[in-house]
Design a protein around this motif. Structure first.
Motif, mmCIF file in Angstrom:
data_model
loop_
_atom_site.group_PDB
_atom_site.id
_atom_site.type_symbol
_atom_site.label_atom_id
_atom_site.label_comp_id
_atom_site.label_asym_id
_atom_site.label_seq_id
_atom_site.Cartn_x
_atom_site.Cartn_y
_atom_site.Cartn_z
ATOM 1 N N SER A 197 -0.098 13.797 -3.051
ATOM 2 C CA SER A 197 1.221 13.570 -2.440
ATOM 3 C C SER A 197 2.228 13.180 -3.519
ATOM 4 O O SER A 197 1.894 13.093 -4.687
ATOM 5 C CB SER A 197 1.127 12.479 -1.392
ATOM 6 N N ALA A 198 3.420 12.894 -3.108
ATOM 7 C CA ALA A 198 4.473 12.513 -4.051
ATOM 8 C C ALA A 198 4.069 11.250 -4.804
ATOM 9 O O ALA A 198 3.182 10.527 -4.394
ATOM 10 C CB ALA A 198 5.765 12.285 -3.291
ATOM 11 N N SER A 199 4.732 10.984 -5.876
ATOM 12 C CA SER A 199 4.413 9.816 -6.684
ATOM 13 C C SER A 199 4.530 8.550 -5.830
ATOM 14 O O SER A 199 5.283 8.515 -4.877
ATOM 15 C CB SER A 199 5.359 9.742 -7.879
ATOM 16 N N PRO A 200 3.779 7.503 -6.175
ATOM 17 C CA PRO A 200 3.728 6.306 -5.351
ATOM 18 C C PRO A 200 5.108 5.767 -5.000
ATOM 19 O O PRO A 200 5.990 5.717 -5.838
ATOM 20 C CB PRO A 200 2.967 5.303 -6.218
ATOM 21 N N SER A 201 5.253 5.376 -3.762
ATOM 22 C CA SER A 201 6.521 4.854 -3.295
ATOM 23 C C SER A 201 6.746 3.440 -3.797
ATOM 24 O O SER A 201 5.827 2.646 -3.882
ATOM 25 C CB SER A 201 6.514 4.823 -1.771
ATOM 26 N N PRO A 202 8.007 3.135 -4.118
ATOM 27 C CA PRO A 202 8.309 1.759 -4.512
ATOM 28 C C PRO A 202 8.350 0.829 -3.317
ATOM 29 O O PRO A 202 8.459 -0.373 -3.470
ATOM 30 C CB PRO A 202 9.687 1.888 -5.182
ATOM 31 N N ASP A 203 8.243 1.384 -2.142
ATOM 32 C CA ASP A 203 8.306 0.593 -0.917
ATOM 33 C C ASP A 203 7.174 -0.442 -0.902
ATOM 34 O O ASP A 203 5.996 -0.087 -0.945
ATOM 35 C CB ASP A 203 8.189 1.519 0.279
ATOM 36 N N GLU A 204 7.551 -1.705 -0.818
ATOM 37 C CA GLU A 204 6.519 -2.733 -0.950
ATOM 38 C C GLU A 204 5.619 -2.857 0.271
ATOM 39 O O GLU A 204 4.489 -3.315 0.176
ATOM 40 C CB GLU A 204 7.180 -4.075 -1.269
ATOM 41 N N LEU A 234 4.430 -0.312 1.874
ATOM 42 C CA LEU A 234 3.442 0.703 1.574
ATOM 43 C C LEU A 234 2.408 0.157 0.597
ATOM 44 O O LEU A 234 1.204 0.325 0.766
ATOM 45 C CB LEU A 234 4.157 1.898 0.958
ATOM 46 N N ALA A 235 2.930 -0.510 -0.431
ATOM 47 C CA ALA A 235 2.043 -1.049 -1.466
ATOM 48 C C ALA A 235 1.102 -2.088 -0.883
ATOM 49 O O ALA A 235 -0.076 -2.135 -1.209
ATOM 50 C CB ALA A 235 2.871 -1.660 -2.596
ATOM 51 N N THR A 236 1.636 -2.891 -0.005
ATOM 52 C CA THR A 236 0.806 -3.932 0.593
ATOM 53 C C THR A 236 -0.308 -3.343 1.440
ATOM 54 O O THR A 236 -1.457 -3.754 1.348
ATOM 55 C CB THR A 236 1.683 -4.845 1.484
ATOM 56 N N ILE A 237 0.055 -2.372 2.264
ATOM 57 C CA ILE A 237 -0.955 -1.755 3.128
ATOM 58 C C ILE A 237 -1.965 -1.000 2.289
ATOM 59 O O ILE A 237 -3.166 -1.061 2.527
ATOM 60 C CB ILE A 237 -0.288 -0.826 4.159
ATOM 61 N N ARG A 238 -1.491 -0.301 1.290
ATOM 62 C CA ARG A 238 -2.403 0.453 0.438
ATOM 63 C C ARG A 238 -3.363 -0.476 -0.288
ATOM 64 O O ARG A 238 -4.546 -0.189 -0.421
ATOM 65 C CB ARG A 238 -1.618 1.289 -0.567
ATOM 66 N N LEU A 239 -2.853 -1.581 -0.750
ATOM 67 C CA LEU A 239 -3.711 -2.544 -1.448
ATOM 68 C C LEU A 239 -4.838 -3.002 -0.542
ATOM 69 O O LEU A 239 -5.993 -3.092 -0.955
ATOM 70 C CB LEU A 239 -2.875 -3.749 -1.906
ATOM 71 N N SER A 240 -4.506 -3.250 0.711
ATOM 72 C CA SER A 240 -5.548 -3.719 1.596
ATOM 73 C C SER A 240 -6.555 -2.604 1.863
ATOM 74 O O SER A 240 -7.738 -2.861 2.028
ATOM 75 C CB SER A 240 -4.968 -4.284 2.898
ATOM 76 N N GLU A 241 -6.098 -1.359 1.881
ATOM 77 C CA GLU A 241 -7.030 -0.255 2.083
ATOM 78 C C GLU A 241 -7.909 -0.048 0.848
ATOM 79 O O GLU A 241 -9.085 0.290 0.980
ATOM 80 C CB GLU A 241 -6.275 1.029 2.431
ATOM 81 N N ASP A 242 -7.339 -0.260 -0.332
ATOM 82 C CA ASP A 242 -8.148 -0.173 -1.557
ATOM 83 C C ASP A 242 -9.248 -1.233 -1.529
ATOM 84 O O ASP A 242 -10.390 -0.975 -1.900
ATOM 85 C CB ASP A 242 -7.283 -0.396 -2.803
ATOM 86 N N THR A 243 -8.859 -2.430 -1.110
ATOM 87 C CA THR A 243 -9.840 -3.507 -1.046
ATOM 88 C C THR A 243 -10.925 -3.163 -0.031
ATOM 89 O O THR A 243 -12.106 -3.382 -0.285
ATOM 90 C CB THR A 243 -9.159 -4.839 -0.668
ATOM 91 N N ALA A 267 2.004 -12.910 -3.430
ATOM 92 C CA ALA A 267 2.305 -13.503 -2.125
ATOM 93 C C ALA A 267 3.785 -13.337 -1.820
ATOM 94 O O ALA A 267 4.170 -12.987 -0.720
ATOM 95 C CB ALA A 267 1.916 -14.972 -2.123
ATOM 96 N N ALA A 268 4.611 -13.576 -2.812
ATOM 97 C CA ALA A 268 6.049 -13.416 -2.622
ATOM 98 C C ALA A 268 6.376 -11.968 -2.309
ATOM 99 O O ALA A 268 7.199 -11.672 -1.464
ATOM 100 C CB ALA A 268 6.797 -13.875 -3.873
ATOM 101 N N ALA A 269 5.672 -11.070 -2.987
ATOM 102 C CA ALA A 269 5.899 -9.649 -2.741
ATOM 103 C C ALA A 269 5.559 -9.309 -1.305
ATOM 104 O O ALA A 269 6.203 -8.506 -0.668
ATOM 105 C CB ALA A 269 5.073 -8.808 -3.706
ATOM 106 N N LEU A 270 4.521 -9.963 -0.783
ATOM 107 C CA LEU A 270 4.112 -9.701 0.590
ATOM 108 C C LEU A 270 5.218 -10.120 1.542
ATOM 109 O O LEU A 270 5.546 -9.422 2.480
ATOM 110 C CB LEU A 270 2.818 -10.439 0.903
ATOM 111 N N VAL A 271 5.824 -11.274 1.268
ATOM 112 C CA VAL A 271 6.903 -11.737 2.136
ATOM 113 C C VAL A 271 8.042 -10.723 2.116
ATOM 114 O O VAL A 271 8.574 -10.343 3.145
ATOM 115 C CB VAL A 271 7.430 -13.103 1.660
ATOM 116 N N LEU A 272 8.389 -10.279 0.930
ATOM 117 C CA LEU A 272 9.464 -9.298 0.802
ATOM 118 C C LEU A 272 9.106 -8.010 1.511
ATOM 119 O O LEU A 272 9.903 -7.447 2.235
ATOM 120 C CB LEU A 272 9.721 -8.994 -0.682
ATOM 121 N N ALA A 273 7.870 -7.573 1.272
ATOM 122 C CA ALA A 273 7.433 -6.315 1.867
ATOM 123 C C ALA A 273 7.499 -6.413 3.375
ATOM 124 O O ALA A 273 7.993 -5.535 4.058
ATOM 125 C CB ALA A 273 6.017 -5.991 1.414
ATOM 126 N N VAL A 274 6.982 -7.531 3.874
ATOM 127 C CA VAL A 274 6.982 -7.731 5.314
ATOM 128 C C VAL A 274 8.399 -7.772 5.840
ATOM 129 O O VAL A 274 8.728 -7.200 6.873
ATOM 130 C CB VAL A 274 6.231 -9.041 5.630
#
Lengths: 167, 149
Positions: free
Chosen positions: A94-101, A103-112, B97-104
């Protein structure tokens, strides 16, 4: 906190522990359907068991039921508890990783979660009981019917493997 | 020859499960051993990765079981760990953790990124519908995360 001198109602158990039971099964199996089935099954066994339950260590009793129900389910389905996550081939090409945080948070949890599923079952169970369910080493020992020393060793080795997998 | 490295004692130490004597031994050893200090940080990261996994539930689960609004707490650096044990924080990922708050916080905003980013986000959101509320009175962020249709 378990109240050792009162027998909770089934509704209280469902309310207070249902979600944790679901998460225990989901983190161990990676399969939301199995996890939902397990939660229902555990609550059913608890409901039946409450009839004859005598006040003692409630959490220990509950988590032994939960673990046994999970292992029964796994054996019944003749499936090793290493089901892959649904859609875990998403994102390839897919396209290069999104800067959307988010997305990053959810992806991180899926990686874990992916890494967790690659652990041998014993290590994964110990890590999940410790870091997802929040049991003490003593409680994990009682739940899995192993010595505390074995709990300590499995958790440590599980984390070391996770460290390798997560880079 | 230097003392043996700490190995599984480090995990027990992180979880607050080491005895008083063991803790002393750990602290003394860490003072002189860079390898074990490094390992401690790596173990802590692996531990934190699992401990910060969001608490999930399938759509409709709460209705079936409890009828109450499903809300879960994502542990931040300052919030208590979900257990009764002492926890030994080491170089906690406060930034994460801060990033999580922002992301959320960003979930509610309809951010239109480039086509690729927006598509990928929609796909992820479709599988994990996330509803967020941040209660300023709490030290933790509350997230509801629902799996699947």
């Amino acid at each position: 906190m378990s109240t050792d001198d009162a027998v909770p109602s089934w509704e209280e158990v469902a309310r207070r522990h249902g979600r944790k039971i679901y998460n225990f099964a989901y983190r161990l199996s990676g399969n939301p359907d199995d996890a939902a089935d397990l939660a229902q099954e555990v609550l059913l066994r608890v409901r039946r068991g409450l009839v004859t339950y005598t006040p003692g260590s409630f959490d220990g009793w509950l988590w032994r039921i939960t673990r046994n129900a999970f292992l029964d389910m796994v054996r019944r389905r003749q499936r090793r508890p290493t089901s892959p996550l649904p859609d875990d081939d998403r994102g390839v090409g897919s396209a290069s990783p999104s800067p959307d945080e988010v997305l990053a948070t959810i992806r991180l949890s899926e990686d874990t979660q992916s890494a967790l599923l690659k652990l041998p079952y014993d290590f994964r169970e110990a890590v999940v009981l410790c870091d997802v369910v929040g049991l003490t080493y003593e409680e994990i020992a009682a739940t899995a019917e192993i010595p505390v020393g074995t709990v300590r060793s499995r958790i440590h080795r599980g984390r070391k493997m996770l460290k390798e997998l997560l880079g | 020859m230097s003392a043996a490295h700490l190995g599984e004692l480090l995990s027990a130490y992180l979880d607050g499960e080491a005895t008083g004597d063991e803790e002393e031994r750990v602290v003394l050893h860490l003072d002189g051993c860079g390898a074990c200090r490094d390992e401690l940080l790596e173990l802590d990261a692996a531990r934190a990765a699992v401990r910060s996994l969001p608490v999930l539930e399938p759509a409709g689960f709460a209705d079936k079981i409890t009828r109450e609004q499903p809300v879960v707490t994502v542990p931040l650096a300052s919030a208590a760990a979900p257990s009764r044990r002492r926890v030994r924080p080491v170089a906690w990922a406060a930034a994460a953790a801060a990033a999580l708050v922002l992301a959320v916080g960003g979930v509610g905003m309809a951010r239109s990124g480039t086509g690729g980013a927006a598509l990928e986000r929609d796909e992820m959101m479709g599988r994990h519908a996330v509803r967020v509320s941040v209660d300023p009175g709490l030290s933790a962020v509350q997230i509801v995360q629902v799996i699947g249709p």
